[in-house]
Design a protein around this motif. Sequence first.
Motif, PDB file in Angstrom:
ATOM      1  N   MET A 283      81.957  28.500  20.549  1.00 57.02           N
ATOM      2  CA  MET A 283      82.792  28.612  21.739  1.00 57.02           C
ATOM      3  C   MET A 283      82.068  29.350  22.855  1.00 57.02           C
ATOM      4  O   MET A 283      82.232  29.030  24.040  1.00 57.02           O
ATOM      5  CB  MET A 283      84.109  29.321  21.387  1.00 57.02           C
ATOM      6  N   PHE A 284      81.252  30.332  22.497  1.00 58.52           N
ATOM      7  CA  PHE A 284      80.508  31.100  23.499  1.00 58.52           C
ATOM      8  C   PHE A 284      79.329  30.309  24.038  1.00 58.52           C
ATOM      9  O   PHE A 284      79.053  30.325  25.244  1.00 58.52           O
ATOM     10  CB  PHE A 284      80.008  32.407  22.882  1.00 58.52           C
ATOM     11  N   ALA A 285      78.608  29.597  23.144  1.00 54.38           N
ATOM     12  CA  ALA A 285      77.385  28.900  23.546  1.00 54.38           C
ATOM     13  C   ALA A 285      77.657  27.503  24.091  1.00 54.38           C
ATOM     14  O   ALA A 285      77.003  27.073  25.044  1.00 54.38           O
ATOM     15  CB  ALA A 285      76.424  28.807  22.359  1.00 54.38           C
ATOM     16  N   CYS A 286      78.611  26.786  23.503  1.00 51.85           N
ATOM     17  CA  CYS A 286      78.906  25.403  23.890  1.00 51.85           C
ATOM     18  C   CYS A 286      80.421  25.218  23.969  1.00 51.85           C
ATOM     19  O   CYS A 286      81.024  24.533  23.127  1.00 51.85           O
ATOM     20  CB  CYS A 286      78.316  24.421  22.888  1.00 51.85           C
ATOM     21  N   PRO A 287      81.076  25.831  24.949  1.00 52.74           N
ATOM     22  CA  PRO A 287      82.542  25.802  24.999  1.00 52.74           C
ATOM     23  C   PRO A 287      83.119  24.399  25.095  1.00 52.74           C
ATOM     24  O   PRO A 287      84.182  24.135  24.530  1.00 52.74           O
ATOM     25  CB  PRO A 287      82.875  26.642  26.239  1.00 52.74           C
ATOM     26  N   ASP A 288      82.427  23.485  25.785  1.00 55.71           N
ATOM     27  CA  ASP A 288      82.963  22.128  25.910  1.00 55.71           C
ATOM     28  C   ASP A 288      83.003  21.424  24.554  1.00 55.71           C
ATOM     29  O   ASP A 288      83.974  20.741  24.226  1.00 55.71           O
ATOM     30  CB  ASP A 288      82.141  21.308  26.907  1.00 55.71           C
ATOM     31  N   LEU A 289      81.959  21.620  23.740  1.00 55.92           N
ATOM     32  CA  LEU A 289      81.963  21.017  22.407  1.00 55.92           C
ATOM     33  C   LEU A 289      82.999  21.693  21.514  1.00 55.92           C
ATOM     34  O   LEU A 289      83.711  21.016  20.762  1.00 55.92           O
ATOM     35  CB  LEU A 289      80.570  21.135  21.772  1.00 55.92           C
ATOM     36  N   ALA A 290      83.090  23.004  21.589  1.00 58.37           N
ATOM     37  CA  ALA A 290      84.061  23.733  20.772  1.00 58.37           C
ATOM     38  C   ALA A 290      85.482  23.288  21.100  1.00 58.37           C
ATOM     39  O   ALA A 290      86.313  23.108  20.191  1.00 58.37           O
ATOM     40  CB  ALA A 290      83.907  25.237  20.994  1.00 58.37           C
TER      41      ALA A 290
END
Length: 620
Positions: free
Chosen positions: A467-474
């Motif tokens: 969620m912190f590194a890739c929020p769109d994927l999360a």
Amino acid sequence: MSSSSVEEIPEQTDLFTQDGVLLKACLGRPVNELNSIGMLCIVQNPDASKSIEWRPNDLITIDSTQDQDWALVNTIRRRQRTLSDNLTADYATARARIIKIPLKELQSFRITHKNQQMNFSCKLGVWQSTFYFQHGNAEIFVAYLKNHVKTARSSRDKNTYMVVESTEETRALNRSFTELDLFTENTTDVVWNIVSNLKERPYETTMEAFSKLTNIVYYGNEANGKRDVSEDVADLLTKSMVAAEEAHSVTKSDEYEVISVKPTLPPRPCIPRSTPLSTEKWEGLQDPLGRVAEVEGVKQLIFRGGVAHSIRKHVWKYILDYYPWHMTHAEVKALQKKKTDEYYCMKLQWRTMTEGQENRFTEYRDRKSLVEKDVNRTDRTHPYFAGDNNENLVTLQDILMTYVMYNFDLGYVQGMSDILAPLLLLLDNEVDSFWCFVGFMEKIATNFDLDQAGMKLQLLQLQQLLMFACPDLAQHLASKDSGNMYFCFRWLLVWFKREFSHPDIMRLWEVLWTGLPCSNFHLFICVAILDAEKEVLISKDYGFTEILKHVNDLSMRLDVDKVLSSAEGIYHQIISAPHLTDQIRVIIGLTPLGTSVHSDDGDSTRTEGDSTQANGYTRI
């Protein structure tokens, strides 16, 4: 379980759980309930309120048989425990021992004993309950607790935190002003004005509150019956400043409007892999007697490029803690003899067990049966383990059975044969493989916890890291019922063993064994793999089933050097971010903000700041 004999318990949600927590003290509880081991949780109740909850282990054992959601991803065999016939009575008794602390009533908490003990208070000056964290990781619980309550450090004790709950702010200020007798006018009106004005004029209002406090006598006056009010004042000032700072973060003036902008990560660096640790370098790092002095330097070289295959057989024994780094060649030779004798002594214990003994030893018999089944299906396509009557399979089984005797509390759990196979393949020696396997298991033992707490924590931390590194994927995964990251269960359980070829998994494992740049670097490997698949997962709008199938299909199609390079880049991108949360700081090995670092004598000595160097790791 009969509904007529046990009242149905309304459903609640566990937001965070931490096992291995001992109940040391609790007001109103009998002495025989103290010093019990259990799980400390943060839960959301059916009415949406939140609580801290401690549950004894015997209740967890009973509940685990009904944990249907987790059973969906339980790909390893559960170890069985015998429960009494009187399950209903046991369950009711265990539930009666639950300790619940509503967050709306929590006033303060304290961390002591080098982050191993926590006290909770719902009443000023009284610590109602005390818990001891056996694994010394209270700071992890604190980091998650701070996501649900606002806190401010006490000015009197840097290990104590006051809870500043916004919904209780008015009542708290009103109570404080009444007790301190600060104002001649109606205190309720004053409090309402201060709370209201904090939103419009945060710093001015706070300074006005300060000015009203200057007339207070800070020392107790027994003659007129007034108590020492310095503690109340300190707490009130702290609450006022916290409220002021929060209110000031979004304010308006005649000329400007300050709008919060979602923080973004700094650019992700591209970090190429280096060459493996060579024979020449390895020999150059040893003194004439064979001792290795620059241990961290060796680990740096291994992290950057792995180990040349020609010396893996020797280097792995050091990095898996079979050989101590400081030993001479002569000392290593003596250690080998000692460890060989120890191994065959344990092996003899199970080899000489009679059939009658096995028949009366159910747990041992079940573990032996499971080992036999797993060994016969482990890496059978590899030439080293292929074919009928393969002696290497016999050795694999002997090592696993001897490990059952070495660590009977853990015993054998499905997945361990996957961990051992590459070690035996490389070392091709029964004793050496066993002791290296012991070292490896020490690093990942929590993967095989009876209550699976270790796996649950890793999946939760992976979710937070993504969620912190890739929020769109999360967010996409969450929208497809995959936000729990269960599809990564296999990756974490056996450290990607089934995702890479044998040469590649050897390279990946030796990098992870260094513990650099942080002990959770395997989570960054997960993020790197998912990040590379982000476009496909999102653009094709994969649902739960398609996501699971796509991830499984990645097996043997991953480039280990590319994944390692990407994972290291993500690590540097995250650790350079100015908006690290306490959750992320815990994951990457940094001290949560506001948590003291203790010296050996227990005194609080300093507060950890941001750092781009963790665990001795430096970027090259």
